[in-house]
Write a protein that holds these residues in place. Structure first.
Motif, PDB file in Angstrom:
ATOM      1  N   THR A 122      12.338  13.143  20.275  1.00 22.39           N
ATOM      2  CA  THR A 122      12.401  13.323  21.731  1.00 22.39           C
ATOM      3  C   THR A 122      13.039  14.655  22.115  1.00 22.39           C
ATOM      4  O   THR A 122      12.864  15.122  23.238  1.00 22.39           O
ATOM      5  N   TYR A 181      14.159   4.816  13.169  1.00 23.81           N
ATOM      6  CA  TYR A 181      14.812   4.856  14.482  1.00 23.81           C
ATOM      7  C   TYR A 181      15.421   6.229  14.751  1.00 23.81           C
ATOM      8  O   TYR A 181      15.244   6.816  15.823  1.00 23.81           O
ATOM      9  N   SER A 213      24.807  11.155  14.863  1.00 24.23           N
ATOM     10  CA  SER A 213      23.843  10.051  14.927  1.00 24.23           C
ATOM     11  C   SER A 213      24.441   8.696  14.599  1.00 24.23           C
ATOM     12  O   SER A 213      23.843   7.667  14.892  1.00 24.23           O
ATOM     13  N   ASN A 227      22.828   4.776  12.090  1.00 21.33           N
ATOM     14  CA  ASN A 227      21.552   4.344  12.673  1.00 21.33           C
ATOM     15  C   ASN A 227      20.707   3.481  11.747  1.00 21.33           C
ATOM     16  O   ASN A 227      19.992   2.596  12.187  1.00 21.33           O
ATOM     17  N   CYS A 268      14.398   9.139  17.626  1.00 26.66           N
ATOM     18  CA  CYS A 268      15.333   9.732  18.585  1.00 26.66           C
ATOM     19  C   CYS A 268      15.283  11.250  18.522  1.00 26.66           C
ATOM     20  O   CYS A 268      15.310  11.935  19.560  1.00 26.66           O
ATOM     21  N   GLN A 269      15.206  11.799  17.319  1.00 26.40           N
ATOM     22  CA  GLN A 269      15.206  13.259  17.181  1.00 26.40           C
ATOM     23  C   GLN A 269      13.909  13.884  17.691  1.00 26.40           C
ATOM     24  O   GLN A 269      13.922  15.010  18.203  1.00 26.40           O
TER      25      GLN A 269
END
Length: 411
Positions: A204, A197, A109, A112, A201-202
């Motif tokens: 999805t 953030y 990742s 982030n 993302c995770q």
């Protein structure tokens, strides 16, 4: 593997189960669930509200104050883990030729949290509010670079990006570097994917649990498995050429006897559920180690915590070992999925199992699904642990397998 023998001489653990290998091992054997509601921000508006989070981690104890403002939390954990690994091994890169030590980490990742903060500054206050360190702090190779700078290492270095398989892949590459003549490599990985953030993302990926009670969260191989929770931290390991380690009197945890990686080549969103390429990675790793399936004393599984992925892993394990053919554990149910840091932590756990002669239990397992037909470790189990297979899968079809052997075993 032939030629130079890579052995692990130092473990640096920074995980929800503890800071340092001893704390991590004690919490793992005790089955202490370190998943709780996210504390870094209010997760109420997200479908997932749980995560494995560090306790007692004080970055200022491991990272210079000037560097803290230049780097992200995931790099802080990597710097701390590297420092712990070097101390555990009694190895100081400053005492060696600069080209004698490499740094090769897995990363998923990146930075982030730092990146989100700078993007927010851009859109609320304009471009002049963005700091110069945004250009490097988020970058997936930042931790590798910062560790190299901190310790003055100039050996061949790099970063592996294969999601949760990255920690094992970095150890595989460490072996290659050692065989080519570099005596020591810091390898493994850490992550810090708990920010708005990163969580977005995770989400999805459609694999996070919606459970709100930690006991109902990440449950590998359980009938009630409903997905995983994210986690932060991981492990960095010092891998050395066995002859060089012996010359300085270092005691090895174990040898990295074989590694292999495959790819499903199936689809980015929907993983291959037949387990064939995953099993192939296991078979190739065993072949590289010159080990038969019957010689394996323990498998540290990927343990994804989703029914379909757990079933696919069980299918792959049965293909290699047969039904109930080998004890299987997945302690990561206690801490969440730490992306690249998770498989590095699994490797560290496997080496501790060797040293202490104990099979660690699966984390947060209450009701094992008998359909998997696996010998799932429910409680700490005293045993001779001479050979361990550590497995990991990454989103997108990555498969990785690592064979660890007791330093005194094998040819």
């Amino acid at each position: 593997m032939t030629g130079r023998r890579p052995v692990v001489t130092g473990l640096g653990v920074v995980a929800p189960t503890g800071i340092g290998a001893a704390e991590h091992w004690a919490a793992t054997l005790a089955g202490e669930l370190r998943v709780r509601r996210i504390e870094a921000f209010d997760p109420g508006g997200y479908p997932t509200t749980l995560a494995g989070q560090l306790t007692g981690f004080r970055p200022e104890e491991h990272v210079d104050e000037r560097l803290l403002v230049q780097t992200d939390r995931w790099t802080w954990t990597a710097l701390a883990a590297a420092r712990l690994a070097l101390a555990d091994a009694g190895y100081d890169p400053a005492d060696q030729d600069p080209y004698a030590t490499s740094v090769i980490l897995g990363s998923g990742s990146g930075g982030n949290e730092f990146g989100q903060r700078e993007i927010q500054a851009l859109w609320t206050r304009g471009r002049r509010a963005v700091g110069a360190y945004q250009s490097i702090a988020w970058f997936y190779a930042a931790s590798t670079g910062q560790i190299s700078i901190r310790h003055g290492t100039k050996g061949p270095s790099g970063v592996l990006v294969s999601d949760a398989a990255g920690g094992l892949d970095s150890l595989g590459w460490a072996c290659r570097v050692i065989r080519r003549g570099t005596p020591a490599v810091l390898a493994g990985g850490t992550e810090a994917p708990i920010s708005p953030y990163a969580l977005t993302c995770q989400i999805t990926g459609r694999r996070l649990t919606a459970a709100t009670d930690p006991r109902d969260g990440y449950k590998p191989f359980d009938r009630r498995a409903s997905g995983h929770v994210p986690g932060e931290g991981g492990a960095v390991l010092l891998v050395e050429d066995a002859a060089a380690a012996a010359r300085r009197g270092a005691r090895g945890y174990g040898e990295i006897a074989g590694h292999a990686a495959t790819h499903d080549a199936h689809g980015f969103e929907d993983p291959a559920l037949d387990g064939r390429q995953y099993a192939r990675a296991m078979e190739r790793a065993l072949a590289a180690a010159g080990a038969a399936p019957g010689e394996v004393d323990l498998v540290v599984a990927d343990g994804a915590g989703s029914p379909d992925l757990d079933a696919a892993e069980a299918r792959a394990l049965r293909r290699v070992f047969g039904e109930y053919g080998v004890p299987v554990t997945a302690p990561q149910g206690l801490v969440g999925r730490l992306c690249a840091g998770g498989s590095a932590l699994s490797a560290a756990t496997a080496l501790l199992a060797m040293r202490h002669g104990t099979l660690p239990p699966i984390g947060n397992l209450d009701d094992p699904d008998p359909a998997y037909r696996l010998d799932l470790v429910r409680e700490p189990r005293p045993a001779r642990v001479g050979t361990v297979l550590v497995c990991a899968r990454g989103h997108g079809g990555f498969n990785s397998a690592l064979v660890l052997r007791h330093a005194g075993d094998g040819p």
